[in-house]
Design a protein around this motif. Structure first.
Motif, PDB file in Angstrom:
ATOM      1  N   LEU A   1      44.475  88.746  93.624  1.00  0.00           N
ATOM      2  CA  LEU A   1      44.807  87.648  92.712  1.00  0.00           C
ATOM      3  C   LEU A   1      43.667  87.352  91.747  1.00  0.00           C
ATOM      4  O   LEU A   1      43.867  87.297  90.524  1.00  0.00           O
ATOM      5  N   SER A   2      42.470  87.148  92.278  1.00  0.00           N
ATOM      6  CA  SER A   2      41.329  86.850  91.413  1.00  0.00           C
ATOM      7  C   SER A   2      41.053  88.003  90.463  1.00  0.00           C
ATOM      8  O   SER A   2      40.746  87.805  89.281  1.00  0.00           O
ATOM      9  N   GLN A   3      41.193  89.231  90.988  1.00  0.00           N
ATOM     10  CA  GLN A   3      40.969  90.390  90.137  1.00  0.00           C
ATOM     11  C   GLN A   3      41.970  90.446  88.989  1.00  0.00           C
ATOM     12  O   GLN A   3      41.623  90.755  87.843  1.00  0.00           O
ATOM     13  N   ARG A   4      43.223  90.132  89.279  1.00  0.00           N
ATOM     14  CA  ARG A   4      44.249  90.129  88.241  1.00  0.00           C
ATOM     15  C   ARG A   4      43.875  89.163  87.116  1.00  0.00           C
ATOM     16  O   ARG A   4      44.060  89.465  85.939  1.00  0.00           O
ATOM     17  N   TYR A   5      43.356  88.002  87.507  1.00  0.00           N
ATOM     18  CA  TYR A   5      43.024  87.008  86.490  1.00  0.00           C
ATOM     19  C   TYR A   5      41.766  87.388  85.714  1.00  0.00           C
ATOM     20  O   TYR A   5      41.689  87.212  84.499  1.00  0.00           O
ATOM     21  N   LEU A   6      40.776  87.925  86.405  1.00  0.00           N
ATOM     22  CA  LEU A   6      39.492  88.208  85.765  1.00  0.00           C
ATOM     23  C   LEU A   6      39.463  89.535  85.024  1.00  0.00           C
ATOM     24  O   LEU A   6      38.474  89.851  84.353  1.00  0.00           O
ATOM     25  N   ASN A   7      40.542  90.311  85.120  1.00  0.00           N
ATOM     26  CA  ASN A   7      40.608  91.569  84.375  1.00  0.00           C
ATOM     27  C   ASN A   7      40.367  91.360  82.884  1.00  0.00           C
ATOM     28  O   ASN A   7      39.760  92.206  82.222  1.00  0.00           O
ATOM     29  N   LYS A   8      40.825  90.219  82.365  1.00  0.00           N
ATOM     30  CA  LYS A   8      40.724  89.995  80.918  1.00  0.00           C
ATOM     31  C   LYS A   8      39.273  89.839  80.448  1.00  0.00           C
ATOM     32  O   LYS A   8      38.989  89.933  79.249  1.00  0.00           O
ATOM     33  N   PHE A   9      38.373  89.599  81.407  1.00  0.00           N
ATOM     34  CA  PHE A   9      36.955  89.508  81.072  1.00  0.00           C
ATOM     35  C   PHE A   9      36.210  90.808  81.369  1.00  0.00           C
ATOM     36  O   PHE A   9      34.986  90.878  81.223  1.00  0.00           O
TER      37      PHE A   9
ATOM     38  N   PRO B   1      28.453  85.962  83.718  1.00  0.00           N
ATOM     39  CA  PRO B   1      28.352  85.272  82.424  1.00  0.00           C
ATOM     40  C   PRO B   1      29.383  85.764  81.411  1.00  0.00           C
ATOM     41  O   PRO B   1      29.599  85.112  80.382  1.00  0.00           O
ATOM     42  N   GLU B   2      30.045  86.883  81.695  1.00  0.00           N
ATOM     43  CA  GLU B   2      31.094  87.368  80.801  1.00  0.00           C
ATOM     44  C   GLU B   2      32.291  86.428  80.742  1.00  0.00           C
ATOM     45  O   GLU B   2      33.097  86.482  79.796  1.00  0.00           O
ATOM     46  N   ILE B   3      32.437  85.567  81.746  1.00  0.00           N
ATOM     47  CA  ILE B   3      33.563  84.625  81.766  1.00  0.00           C
ATOM     48  C   ILE B   3      33.309  83.551  80.715  1.00  0.00           C
ATOM     49  O   ILE B   3      32.319  82.822  80.781  1.00  0.00           O
ATOM     50  N   THR B   4      34.200  83.453  79.779  1.00  0.00           N
ATOM     51  CA  THR B   4      34.032  82.522  78.654  1.00  0.00           C
ATOM     52  C   THR B   4      34.791  81.221  78.858  1.00  0.00           C
ATOM     53  O   THR B   4      34.909  80.420  77.932  1.00  0.00           O
ATOM     54  N   GLU B   5      35.298  80.992  80.069  1.00  0.00           N
ATOM     55  CA  GLU B   5      36.010  79.760  80.397  1.00  0.00           C
ATOM     56  C   GLU B   5      35.165  78.910  81.337  1.00  0.00           C
ATOM     57  O   GLU B   5      34.287  79.423  82.039  1.00  0.00           O
ATOM     58  N   THR B   6      35.435  77.627  81.346  1.00  0.00           N
ATOM     59  CA  THR B   6      34.797  76.739  82.318  1.00  0.00           C
ATOM     60  C   THR B   6      35.442  76.955  83.682  1.00  0.00           C
ATOM     61  O   THR B   6      36.552  77.499  83.776  1.00  0.00           O
ATOM     62  N   PRO B   7      34.781  76.534  84.766  1.00  0.00           N
ATOM     63  CA  PRO B   7      35.420  76.630  86.075  1.00  0.00           C
ATOM     64  C   PRO B   7      36.776  75.931  86.119  1.00  0.00           C
ATOM     65  O   PRO B   7      37.719  76.438  86.752  1.00  0.00           O
ATOM     66  N   GLU B   8      36.904  74.815  85.436  1.00  0.00           N
ATOM     67  CA  GLU B   8      38.173  74.088  85.425  1.00  0.00           C
ATOM     68  C   GLU B   8      39.260  74.902  84.725  1.00  0.00           C
ATOM     69  O   GLU B   8      40.425  74.891  85.140  1.00  0.00           O
ATOM     70  N   GLN B   9      38.895  75.611  83.665  1.00  0.00           N
ATOM     71  CA  GLN B   9      39.866  76.455  82.975  1.00  0.00           C
ATOM     72  C   GLN B   9      40.264  77.657  83.840  1.00  0.00           C
ATOM     73  O   GLN B   9      41.430  78.072  83.837  1.00  0.00           O
ATOM     74  N   VAL B  10      39.314  78.195  84.574  1.00  0.00           N
ATOM     75  CA  VAL B  10      39.619  79.292  85.484  1.00  0.00           C
ATOM     76  C   VAL B  10      40.597  78.821  86.560  1.00  0.00           C
ATOM     77  O   VAL B  10      41.576  79.508  86.881  1.00  0.00           O
ATOM     78  N   VAL B  11      40.352  77.641  87.107  1.00  0.00           N
ATOM     79  CA  VAL B  11      41.258  77.085  88.119  1.00  0.00           C
ATOM     80  C   VAL B  11      42.656  76.918  87.547  1.00  0.00           C
ATOM     81  O   VAL B  11      43.662  77.265  88.194  1.00  0.00           O
ATOM     82  N   ALA B  12      42.750  76.382  86.333  1.00  0.00           N
ATOM     83  CA  ALA B  12      44.062  76.178  85.713  1.00  0.00           C
ATOM     84  C   ALA B  12      44.782  77.516  85.522  1.00  0.00           C
ATOM     85  O   ALA B  12      45.999  77.623  85.769  1.00  0.00           O
ATOM     86  N   GLY B  13      44.053  78.533  85.097  1.00  0.00           N
ATOM     87  CA  GLY B  13      44.655  79.844  84.930  1.00  0.00           C
ATOM     88  C   GLY B  13      45.102  80.453  86.243  1.00  0.00           C
ATOM     89  O   GLY B  13      46.194  81.038  86.342  1.00  0.00           O
TER      90      GLY B  13
END
Length: 221
Positions: free
Chosen positions: A23-31, A60-72
């Motif tokens: 699941l996490s990998q699916r979401y973080l693929n975009k980064f 640091p490649e993640i350009t979203e805040t932790p809250e945005q990551v949670v929402a996604g």
């Protein structure tokens, strides 16, 4: 004697381990991030927000805040539950039978509360349980028996009178070592370590809860 039942959710009440597959990998693929075994190990006893904070600090490649990551992740989790999760075979009739015999029931899950409650409510299962304990309540993985002991305390029962239902071998072993009775469930996700779970179990379900219903009803005091 069995007077209480404590159920894991994913893989136990629900055939839903597929929801969490990468699941996490699916979401973080975009980064362009590839999650390591160390990352998965670090997530084991964390809430969703804590997990998102971990990823944002580590990558640091993640350009979203932790809250945005949670929402996604929330959106992805909800869509995958709706599309993929279903009650385990025989579980509804099993819960009906325990309720009819006065067995007190609770859920002990490491899934965040908002997802656990919604998943069970959407499948008309939530009202069977007096309460849910989640990762937010205990802050510890199931390698620690805390979630089982807190569940038993809230049910007002000693561990020996509670039957814990688990598909994860390490969790079943934890509950057994803490003095609980254990019913294991065969789950392809944990097939490599199934022998470990069987060794910890008083009862074992191969395919359907109907397999163990007669013998468990016989043990209800």
């Amino acid at each position: 004697m069995i007077r209480g039942a404590i159920f894991d959710m994913d893989g136990t009440l629900l055939d839903s381990m597929c929801v969490w597959e990468q699941l996490s990998q699916r979401y973080l693929n975009k980064f362009g991030i590839h999650i390591t075994r160390m990352d998965y190990a670090a997530l084991e006893a964390r809430t969703q927000l804590e997990g998102a904070q971990y990823f944002c600090q580590r990558y640091p490649e993640i350009t979203e805040t932790p809250e945005q990551v949670v929402a996604g992740l929330d959106s992805l989790i909800c869509s995958r539950y709706e599309a993929l999760a279903k009650p385990r075979a025989g579980v509804m009739a099993f819960l009906d039978a325990l309720k009819a015999h006065g067995v007190r029931m609770a859920v002990a899950t490491l899934t965040d509360r908002k997802h656990a409650e919604k998943a069970l409510r959407d499948r008309d299962m939530l009202d069977y349980f007096e309460f849910l304990l989640t990762i937010e309540d205990v802050g510890a993985s199931k390698r620690d028996p805390l979630i089982y002991h807190l569940s038993a305390q809230r049910l007002g029962l000693p561990p020996a009178q509670c039957l814990v239902f688990e598909d994860a071998p390490y969790a079943g072993e934890t509950a057994k070592n803490a003095g609980f009775q254990v019913c294991g469930l065969a789950e392809p996700w944990y097939a490599a370590d199934e022998a470990q779970l069987r060794a910890a179990c008083n009862f074992f379900i191969e395919h359907s809860f109907s397999e163990v219903l007669p013998v468990i009803l016989h043990e209800i005091g």
